[in-house]
Design a protein around this motif. Structure first.
Motif: not given
Length: 142
Positions: A116-117, A120, A124
């Protein structure tokens, strides 16, 4: 002595008043004609798919691909390296944390927040690439 205005419907013709222009919004930045024509020309090159427009789009695609490859390597090393780590250090593979073997804990539970990181970060950074591309297209000529 105050001058009286004729009443509405009294039959007296009122001379037209001079019109005044009211500007509601101010221009915050002086936009010269050269800046507008360059930005319009660049947008037209993108829309018409000229060689310059293709080069600009190719640069954006290359930046997005490089980002995807870099983060894929992070995932491959981060998750793919765990089996190698447990093969090299078998005692680490037999370690238990709260009654659960460490390999199961790392691959079964902690891998999801890691993914998930990375996802993300990818979104971004991809949006930043697109914003840089938009700024490049709309940038005034220096």
């Amino acid at each position: 002595m105050a001058k009286q205005l004729p009443e509405v419907g009294s039959g007296v013709a009122v001379p037209p008043t001079r019109r005044s222009r009211i500007v509601l919004a101010e221009i915050t930045r002086q936009d010269t004609r050269a800046e507008r024509t360059r930005a319009e020309r660049t947008r037209a090159e993108l829309a018409q798919q000229t060689q310059v427009g293709e080069a600009l789009v190719r640069g954006l695609v290359r930046a997005q691909l490089a980002l995807a490859v870099r983060l894929s390597l992070v995932v491959a090393i981060g998750l793919g390296g765990l089996p190698w780590l447990f093969a090299i250090a078998p005692s680490l593979g037999r370690t238990t944390v709260a009654g659960v073997n460490l390999p199961w804990l790392l691959l079964g539970v902690l891998s999801f927040p890691f993914l998930i990181a990375v996802g993300w970060a990818y979104v971004r950074l991809a949006e930043r690439n697109e914003q840089d591309f938009t700024d490049l297209v709309q940038r005034p000529e220096r």
